[in-house]
Enzyme design. Structure first.
Site: not given
Ligand code: HEM
Ligand SMILES: N/C(=N/c1cccc(CO[C@@H]2CCNC2)c1)c1cccs1
Length: 359
Positions: A63, A66, A234, A239
């Site tokens: 993420c 963070r 958000w 994405e």
């Molecule tokens: C507040 C704005 C946030 C933004 C802009 C953001 C952005 C992102 C992005 C761009 C990814 C990669 C997603 C992808 O490539 O499909 C990601 C992954 C992730 N985010 Fe964040 N995030 C945010 C908030 C959060 C929150 C609130 C949580 C949990 C409480 C979180 C937990 C995660 C996790 C666990 C992943 C990995 C998901 C996976 O393994 O598939 N994020 N985030």
């Molecule tokens: N902006 C985000 N983006 C993502 C965060 C976590 C996961 C994903 C989508 O993950 C899919 C599964 C692996 N790639 C696409 C998108 C958030 C979702 C929930 C909180 S922030």
């Protein structure tokens, strides 16, 4: 590590970070020890749950967002058991998080695993997502990523309109029964896409939902597993603009975007895909901003991540990360993230993938 050790490690860290005095900590550790001896598990206090969920976000190696980990809103839904209550809780999450566009990062934590079984599961990958329909001749309408889940919804009696942007229903599993319910249309905010300079862009009829809410990952805190803990933030614009609408195996829109801008798509060296990607991503950011819906561009997100790294440094915590996910899919080398490495060590509390309940 034993449950007792995982509990002690989490609770000690939690109380130290929250500045709770050591005598309370000792009493709490003893209480937890007894509860585990008597019941095989233990129950988090509300403040342990809240801080644990925030730590899980802080520890999410993939993420980039963070920086805001401490501001997350946490709803305690551990006592929510009835089907109608579960659906209402999920709708309340989406409404609260959407906040008419000023998106609030929020997590709702449902009951923990008991004897290895989940009291309730949300089957959806995200609370809001579009259907994918595979026609017999092989053509796909909508999101190819949703084909299997859409079939499950249809098997459960759901009828989509068959458009490219049909919002899917919520499917939950309670007492080994699958139940589905639609979100009322006013609950899921959507943004129609227009381009800041090219008026004909809107004729592509593209749009996306405002709030990304992951509903299929499990939250683990101090050895306790919460199988259902939907969380939202958000979007980062890329994405939607560089993956969901651009991937050939998703909505595959780059050629159509290139045609709107009269680009020469006959040779790759004209970099028409790259120019189409930039214009599509500009349209996504512009449209969210015009509609006053929270979104972040990948350069701002990288700067926020740098600030997160600096703050963690001051807190004497090592920032772990998964470089392959942290770099944005557009202009990655234009961010500082590209030019450094990260230890991809898995810390706890954290979020984890779990078994998908459909194929
Ligand atoms: C507040 C704005 C946030 C933004 C802009 C953001 C952005 C992102 C992005 C761009 C990814 C990669 C997603 C992808 O490539 O499909 C990601 C992954 C992730 N985010 Fe964040 N995030 C945010 C908030 C959060 C929150 C609130 C949580 C949990 C409480 C979180 C937990 C995660 C996790 C666990 C992943 C990995 C998901 C996976 O393994 O598939 N994020 N985030
Ligand atoms: N902006 C985000 N983006 C993502 C965060 C976590 C996961 C994903 C989508 O993950 C899919 C599964 C692996 N790639 C696409 C998108 C958030 C979702 C929930 C909180 S922030």
């Amino acid at each position: 590590m034993s449950l007792q050790e995982q509990a002690a490690s989490f609770i000690s860290t939690c109380y130290q970070e929250l500045g709770i005095d050591a005598t309370t900590l000792g009493d709490r550790l003893q209480q937890v020890k007894v509860e585990i001896e008597e019941t095989g598990t233990y129950t988090h206090t509300y403040e342990e749950l809240v801080h644990g969920a925030k730590m899980a976000w802080r520890n999410s190696n993939k993420c980039i967002g963070r920086l805001f980990w401490e501001t997350m809103n946490v709803f305690d839904a551990r006592e929510v058991k009835e089907e109608s209550e579960v659906f209402n809780t999920l709708k309340n999450h989406m409404t609260f998080a959407t906040n008419e566009g000023r998106i609030r990062p929020t997590i709702t934590v449902f009951a923990p695993e008991k004897d290895g079984k989940a009291p309730v599961r949300v089957i959806n990958h995200q609370l809001a997502r579009y259907a994918g329909y595979e026609h017999p001749d092989g053509t796909v309408i909508g999101d190819p990523d949703s084909i299997a889940f859409t079939k499950l919804c249809q098997d459960l009696g759901w009828q989509g309109k068959g458009s490219a942007f049909d919002l899917l229903p919520i499917v939950i599993k309670l007492d080994s029964t699958l139940v589905l319910q639609e979100f009322e249309s006013d609950i899921v905010l959507e943004v129609p896409f227009e381009h800041p300079e090219e008026p004909s862009f809107k004729e592509l009829d593209l749009k996306w939902y405002a709030v990304p809410a992951i509903s299929d990952m499990q939250l683990e805190i101090g050895g306790i597993t919460y199988p259902t803990a939907p969380f939202n933030g958000w979007y980062m614009g890329t994405e939607i603009g560089a993956r969901n609408l651009a991937d050939s195996f998703r909505y595959d829109k780059l050629k159509e975007v290139a045609e709107v801008f009269h680009l020469d798509t006959s040779k790759t060296s004209a970099l028409w895909k790259d120019r189409a990607l930039v214009e599509l991503n500009r349209a996504v950011l512009h449209s969210f901003q015009e509609n006053r819906v929270s979104i972040v561009d990948h350069h701002t997100a990288a700067e926020q991540f740098r600030k997160f790294q600096q703050r963690e440094e001051r807190a004497e915590r090592e920032v772990t990360g998964d470089w392959t996910w942290l770099i944005p899919p557009v202009s990655p080398a234009a961010t500082h993230i590209f030019h450094q490495g990260f230890k991809n060590e898995e810390k706890s509390p954290n979020f984890f993938y779990q078994d998908k309940l459909y194929d």
